[in-house]
Design a protein around this motif. Structure first.
Motif, PDB file in Angstrom:
ATOM      1  N   UNK A  41      20.903 -27.304  77.678  1.00 20.25           N
ATOM      2  CA  UNK A  41      21.393 -28.673  77.811  1.00 20.25           C
ATOM      3  C   UNK A  41      22.183 -28.806  79.231  1.00 20.25           C
ATOM      4  N   UNK A  42      23.497 -27.823  79.307  1.00 22.89           N
ATOM      5  CA  UNK A  42      24.416 -27.993  80.149  1.00 22.89           C
ATOM      6  C   UNK A  42      23.720 -27.593  81.591  1.00 22.89           C
ATOM      7  N   UNK A  43      22.734 -26.656  81.502  1.00 17.23           N
ATOM      8  CA  UNK A  43      22.081 -26.184  82.895  1.00 17.23           C
ATOM      9  C   UNK A  43      21.255 -27.342  83.379  1.00 17.23           C
ATOM     10  N   UNK A  44      20.542 -27.930  82.519  1.00 13.50           N
ATOM     11  CA  UNK A  44      19.669 -29.210  82.956  1.00 13.50           C
ATOM     12  C   UNK A  44      20.329 -30.610  83.235  1.00 13.50           C
ATOM     13  N   UNK A  45      21.751 -30.511  82.643  1.00  4.28           N
ATOM     14  CA  UNK A  45      22.320 -31.810  82.533  1.00  4.28           C
ATOM     15  C   UNK A  45      22.435 -32.490  84.175  1.00  4.28           C
ATOM     16  N   UNK A  46      22.682 -31.701  85.158  1.00  2.00           N
ATOM     17  CA  UNK A  46      22.608 -32.205  86.528  1.00  2.00           C
ATOM     18  C   UNK A  46      21.169 -33.052  86.824  1.00  2.00           C
ATOM     19  N   UNK A  47      20.119 -32.437  86.284  1.00  2.02           N
ATOM     20  CA  UNK A  47      18.934 -32.734  86.694  1.00  2.02           C
ATOM     21  C   UNK A  47      18.449 -34.129  85.915  1.00  2.02           C
ATOM     22  N   UNK A  48      18.898 -33.820  84.627  1.00  4.28           N
ATOM     23  CA  UNK A  48      18.324 -34.966  83.790  1.00  4.28           C
ATOM     24  C   UNK A  48      19.513 -36.268  83.472  1.00  4.28           C
ATOM     25  N   UNK A  49      20.515 -36.307  84.066  1.00  4.04           N
ATOM     26  CA  UNK A  49      21.599 -37.106  83.923  1.00  4.04           C
ATOM     27  C   UNK A  49      21.482 -38.357  84.892  1.00  4.04           C
ATOM     28  N   UNK A  50      20.440 -39.286  84.820  1.00  7.54           N
ATOM     29  CA  UNK A  50      20.177 -40.369  85.632  1.00  7.54           C
ATOM     30  C   UNK A  50      20.421 -41.515  84.761  1.00  7.54           C
ATOM     31  N   UNK A  51      20.953 -41.334  83.332  1.00  6.94           N
ATOM     32  CA  UNK A  51      21.455 -42.725  82.614  1.00  6.94           C
ATOM     33  C   UNK A  51      20.117 -43.564  82.359  1.00  6.94           C
ATOM     34  N   UNK A  52      19.005 -43.171  82.247  1.00  9.27           N
ATOM     35  CA  UNK A  52      17.761 -44.229  82.011  1.00  9.27           C
ATOM     36  C   UNK A  52      17.758 -44.458  80.826  1.00  9.27           C
ATOM     37  N   UNK A  53      18.026 -45.468  80.235  1.00 10.85           N
ATOM     38  CA  UNK A  53      18.042 -45.951  79.179  1.00 10.85           C
ATOM     39  C   UNK A  53      18.750 -45.178  77.863  1.00 10.85           C
ATOM     40  N   UNK A  54      18.709 -45.789  76.584  1.00 11.00           N
ATOM     41  CA  UNK A  54      19.387 -44.994  75.498  1.00 11.00           C
ATOM     42  C   UNK A  54      18.243 -44.030  74.869  1.00 11.00           C
ATOM     43  N   UNK A  55      19.102 -42.898  74.328  1.00  7.96           N
ATOM     44  CA  UNK A  55      18.049 -42.033  73.678  1.00  7.96           C
ATOM     45  C   UNK A  55      17.715 -42.532  72.224  1.00  7.96           C
ATOM     46  N   UNK A  56      16.801 -42.245  71.993  1.00  6.18           N
ATOM     47  CA  UNK A  56      15.919 -42.727  70.708  1.00  6.18           C
ATOM     48  C   UNK A  56      16.251 -41.523  69.628  1.00  6.18           C
ATOM     49  N   UNK A  57      16.900 -41.836  68.484  1.00  6.27           N
ATOM     50  CA  UNK A  57      17.106 -40.908  67.387  1.00  6.27           C
ATOM     51  C   UNK A  57      15.814 -40.541  66.758  1.00  6.27           C
ATOM     52  N   UNK A  58      15.709 -39.500  66.249  1.00  8.33           N
ATOM     53  CA  UNK A  58      14.490 -38.815  65.886  1.00  8.33           C
ATOM     54  C   UNK A  58      14.713 -38.631  64.266  1.00  8.33           C
ATOM     55  N   UNK A  59      13.752 -38.358  63.422  1.00  3.89           N
ATOM     56  CA  UNK A  59      13.778 -38.152  62.096  1.00  3.89           C
ATOM     57  C   UNK A  59      14.368 -36.722  61.778  1.00  3.89           C
ATOM     58  N   UNK A  60      14.586 -35.857  62.661  1.00  2.18           N
ATOM     59  CA  UNK A  60      14.803 -34.491  62.731  1.00  2.18           C
ATOM     60  C   UNK A  60      16.219 -34.392  62.901  1.00  2.18           C
ATOM     61  N   UNK A  61      17.149 -35.428  63.047  1.00  2.00           N
ATOM     62  CA  UNK A  61      18.455 -35.206  63.268  1.00  2.00           C
ATOM     63  C   UNK A  61      18.937 -35.142  64.761  1.00  2.00           C
ATOM     64  N   UNK A  62      17.969 -35.131  65.683  1.00  6.90           N
ATOM     65  CA  UNK A  62      18.095 -34.903  67.230  1.00  6.90           C
ATOM     66  C   UNK A  62      17.972 -36.502  67.694  1.00  6.90           C
ATOM     67  N   UNK A  63      17.629 -36.434  69.190  1.00  4.34           N
ATOM     68  CA  UNK A  63      17.468 -37.676  69.778  1.00  4.34           C
ATOM     69  C   UNK A  63      16.316 -37.214  70.920  1.00  4.34           C
ATOM     70  N   UNK A  64      15.571 -38.523  71.383  1.00  6.72           N
ATOM     71  CA  UNK A  64      14.532 -38.075  72.204  1.00  6.72           C
ATOM     72  C   UNK A  64      14.959 -38.673  73.691  1.00  6.72           C
ATOM     73  N   UNK A  65      15.319 -37.781  74.515  1.00  8.95           N
ATOM     74  CA  UNK A  65      15.845 -38.105  75.980  1.00  8.95           C
ATOM     75  C   UNK A  65      14.941 -38.652  76.717  1.00  8.95           C
ATOM     76  N   UNK A  66      15.144 -39.963  76.924  1.00 10.05           N
ATOM     77  CA  UNK A  66      14.373 -40.867  77.665  1.00 10.05           C
ATOM     78  C   UNK A  66      14.605 -40.335  79.241  1.00 10.05           C
ATOM     79  N   UNK A  67      15.915 -40.031  79.538  1.00 11.82           N
ATOM     80  CA  UNK A  67      16.119 -39.821  81.072  1.00 11.82           C
ATOM     81  C   UNK A  67      15.294 -38.646  81.376  1.00 11.82           C
ATOM     82  N   UNK A  68      15.515 -37.356  80.710  1.00 16.13           N
ATOM     83  CA  UNK A  68      14.783 -36.250  80.936  1.00 16.13           C
ATOM     84  C   UNK A  68      13.443 -36.107  81.077  1.00 16.13           C
ATOM     85  N   UNK A  69      12.548 -37.076  80.223  1.00 16.55           N
ATOM     86  CA  UNK A  69      11.430 -37.549  80.233  1.00 16.55           C
ATOM     87  C   UNK A  69      11.038 -38.004  81.401  1.00 16.55           C
ATOM     88  N   UNK A  70      11.540 -39.218  81.810  1.00 16.40           N
ATOM     89  CA  UNK A  70      11.275 -39.748  83.072  1.00 16.40           C
ATOM     90  C   UNK A  70      11.267 -38.814  84.328  1.00 16.40           C
TER      91      UNK A  70
END
Length: 95
Positions: free
Chosen positions: A47-76
């Motif tokens: 996650x730290x390695x990919x932060x500069x690439x995926x850190x464009x701040x697109x929308x809020x992350x969506x909480x998942x039922x597995x205790x995590x989040x769906x990263x909209x910025x990285x997906x975009x």
């Protein structure tokens, strides 16, 4: 002919780098999706390695039922990289 071959090789190298970045970002999305994976040390490093690439701040992350989040910025970013990859494949086929 030699210039065309060099151009194809350069485009191919760029395409390969884009695929590597897209795979890293896909791994990031999967790690963040499952919250228990995100607590592992290797996952935190990813996650730290990919932060500069995926850190464009697109929308809020969506909480998942597995205790995590769906990263909209990285997906975009992944979708944008795949689009760039497709355009480069068209360029490469015309060289």
């Amino acid at each position: 002919m030699e210039g065309s071959r060099t151009g194809r090789i350069v485009v191919l190298i760029i395409m390969d780098l884009i695929i590597v970045v897209a795979v890293l970002l896909t791994a990031r999305v999967l790690v963040e999706f499952f919250g228990t994976l995100a607590s592992q040390s290797w996952a935190e490093a990813l996650v730290r390695l990919t932060d500069p690439i995926a850190g464009f701040g697109i929308g809020a992350d969506v909480k998942t039922p597995y205790g995590g989040v769906f990263d909209l910025a990285a997906t975009t970013v992944i979708l944008a990289l795949l689009l760039i990859e497709w355009v480069l494949s068209l360029v490469k086929s015309r060289l």
